[in-house]
Write an enzyme that holds these catalytic residues in place. Structure first.
Site, PDB file in Angstrom:
ATOM      1  N   SER A 167       0.754  -1.163   0.143  1.00  0.00           N
ATOM      2  CA  SER A 167       0.074   0.058   0.100  1.00  0.00           C
ATOM      3  C   SER A 167       0.707   1.262   0.004  1.00  0.00           C
ATOM      4  CB  SER A 167      -0.965   0.031   1.147  1.00  0.00           C
ATOM      5  OG  SER A 167      -1.990   0.931   1.034  1.00  0.00           O
ATOM      6  N   ASP A 298      -8.565  -4.351  -6.790  1.00  0.00           N
ATOM      7  CA  ASP A 298      -8.174  -3.263  -5.885  1.00  0.00           C
ATOM      8  C   ASP A 298      -9.323  -2.499  -5.693  1.00  0.00           C
ATOM      9  OD1 ASP A 298      -7.070  -1.662  -3.980  1.00  0.00           O
ATOM     10  OD2 ASP A 298      -4.966  -2.372  -4.317  1.00  0.00           O
ATOM     11  N   HIS A 329      -7.294  -5.504  -1.898  1.00  0.00           N
ATOM     12  CA  HIS A 329      -5.993  -4.333  -1.559  1.00  0.00           C
ATOM     13  C   HIS A 329      -5.364  -5.138  -0.378  1.00  0.00           C
ATOM     14  CE1 HIS A 329      -3.667  -0.622  -0.916  1.00  0.00           C
ATOM     15  NE2 HIS A 329      -4.027  -0.811   0.373  1.00  0.00           N
TER      16      HIS A 329
END
Length: 368
Positions: A167, A298, A329
Site C-alpha cells: 500500500s 483493488d 487491496h
C-alpha cells in the site's frame, strides 16, 4: 497473467530456464476485491499466527538514523549464514506491533535465511516517540531505506538488500529503489532492488476515486481518523512540534497533509505534494530489479491506473509486473487449490511468491 523473464546463471555459467508469472486464485467467498480487502483487514488479523509454521524471529530492537538524522525504530533479526537482507515497512497507518501482514513477512523471510529489518516509518509507532518528523510519502522515506541499509551492513546484515512494503509502504519502497540510484553512499551499489504489494501509485487520482466511491468514502474517513490519532500521539510526545489547532482542523487525508505536512516540505498545495511524491513517474526509470504485485480488483485505487502501470512496466526491463484479476487491496489470500498448486503451507500467496522471486535473484542476479 503477464510472463516475465530474467537471466540467471548457475555455477557452470549456463542460464536457468525462463520463469513464468504465477497464478493466484482466491477462495470462492473472496472472489470480489472489496470482500477480500475487508476479510483481510478484519478477520485475517485474528488468525494469521495460527496459519504459520514459521516461528517469530528473535528480533532485536534497534534505532537507525534516517535522512536528516531522524531516528527510525526497527526490529532486526539476522539468522546464521544469512543470504541477503530484507528491509520493509507498512502502509498509511499502524505500528510494528499491530501490522500483522508485515510480521508474516518477517516470520517467513527469517525461516528462509534472510536477515530481516522491519521499521516504523516516520510519524509512526516508536519512531514517532523518538522524533516529531512527519511523513513525506517517500521523498524522505526513500533515503531512509538506504540509510538503514548502510547502518545495518555495519551491524552484520549481508547484501544484497531488498526493499519492500505494501500500500503506501509500497510507495515508500519504490522511492527507496529510486534513492539507491541517486544517493552518494557506497551501500547503494548493494541495494538489489525491491518488491511491493498493491503500492499507491498516484495519490491525486486514487484519493479522488476513493472519496467518490459509496464505500470508499467511509474507508477514507477511517484512515483520516487514524491519521488524526497519529498526530495527537506525536503532539503528546513532542508538545511544541505540532499545533493542536491544526490537528483539530485535519478532518480528511488531504486535510492532514494540508495542515501538517506540506508547509514543512515547501509545497504550495496538497495536489502539488501528491504529484511530486507519487511513484508512477519513477517506474520507467528504476534500474534495479523491482517486482510489483497488483490486483485489478483493488477497491482503493483508481482502476484507470492499471493502463499506466502496464505501460510503464512494458518500457522498463528491470520491472516485473504480476497483475492479477483478483486479490483486493493487500489481500491475496489463496484458496486451497492455489496453495496446493504452489506447494504453500499457508494462504499468504503474495509473500510466498515474492520470497520465491528473491530466492532466485539474490545469489545469481546478472545486471542486464
Amino acid at each position: 497473467m503477464l510472463p516475465y523473464t530474467f537471466l540467471f546463471l548457475d555455477c557452470s555459467g549456463m542460464p536457468f530456464a525462463n520463469l513464468q508469472s504465477p497464478t493466484f486464485t482466491p477462495p470462492l467467498y473472496l472472489q470480489q476485491g472489496l470482500a477480500m480487502t475487508l476479510y483481510a483487514s478484519f478477520w485475517s488479523s485474528q488468525i494469521w499466527e495460527a496459519s504459520l509454521q514459521e516461528p517469530q524471529p528473535p528480533y532485536i530492537e534497534t534505532v537507525f538514523q534516517g535522512a536528516n538524522n531522524v531516528p527510525l525504530f526497527a526490529w532486526m533479526a539476522i539468522p546464521p549464514g544469512a543470504r541477503a537482507t530484507i528491509i520493509g515497512t507498512y502502509g498509511i497507518t499502524g505500528t510494528l506491533e499491530n501490522q500483522w501482514f508485515l510480521q508474516i513477512l518477517g516470520h517467513k523471510a527469517y525461516a528462509r535465511g534472510y536477515a530481516v529489518i522491519l521499521f516504523d516509518w516516520r510519524a509512526h509507532g516508536q519512531t514517532a516517540q523518538l522524533s516529531p518528523a512527519l511523513t513525506a510519502d517517500g521523498l524522505w522515506e526513500g533515503p531512509d531505506f538506504i540509510h538503514i541499509a548502510h547502518q545495518a551492513q555495519q551491524q552484520g546484515c549481508p547484501s544484497p538488500f531488498w526493499l519492500t512494503g505494501y500500500s503506501l509502504g509500497g510507495q515508500l519502497a519504490l522511492w527507496g529503489v529510486q534513492s539507491a540510484q541517486t544517493m552518494d553512499l557506497a551501500i547503494t551499489h548493494e541495494i538489489g532492488g525491491g518488491a511491493v504489494i498493491c503500492p499507491n501509485l498516484d495519490s491525486n487520482r486514487s484519493l479522488a476515486y476513493l472519496v467518490q466511491h459509496p464505500i470508499g468514502r467511509y474507508i477514507e474517513q477511517a484512515i483520516a481518523r487514524n491519521l488524526k490519532a497519529l498526530a495527537w500521539e506525536i503532539h503528546h510526545a513532542h508538545p511544541h512540534a505540532i499545533d493542536p489547532a491544526a490537528i483539530e482542523r485535519a478532518q480528511t487525508i488531504q486535510g492532514f497533509d494540508h495542515e501538517l505536512v506540506i508547509g514543512a516540505l515547501g509545497f504550495p498545495s496538497v495536489q502539488a505534494y501528491y504529484e511530486a511524491s507519487s511513484p508512477l513517474p519513477l517506474l520507467p526509470h528504476l534500474q534495479r530489479p523491482t517486482l510489483i504485485v497488483y490486483a485489478e480488483d483493488d477497491p482503493l485505487f483508481d482502476p484507470g491506473l492499471i493502463i499506466d502501470l502496464k505501460r510503464s512496466c512494458s518500457q522498463n526491463s528491470k520491472l516485473t509486473l504480476w497483475l492479477t484479476p483478483q486479490g483486493g487491496h493487500v489481500g491475496y489470500i489463496s484458496g486451497l487449490a492455489c496453495r496446493t498448486a504452489n506447494g504453500d503451507t499457508d494462504p499468504w500467496w503474495a509473500w510466498n511468491r515474492i520470497l520465491d522471486w528473491w530466492d532466485g535473484l539474490s545469489p545469481n542476479l546478472i545486471q542486464l
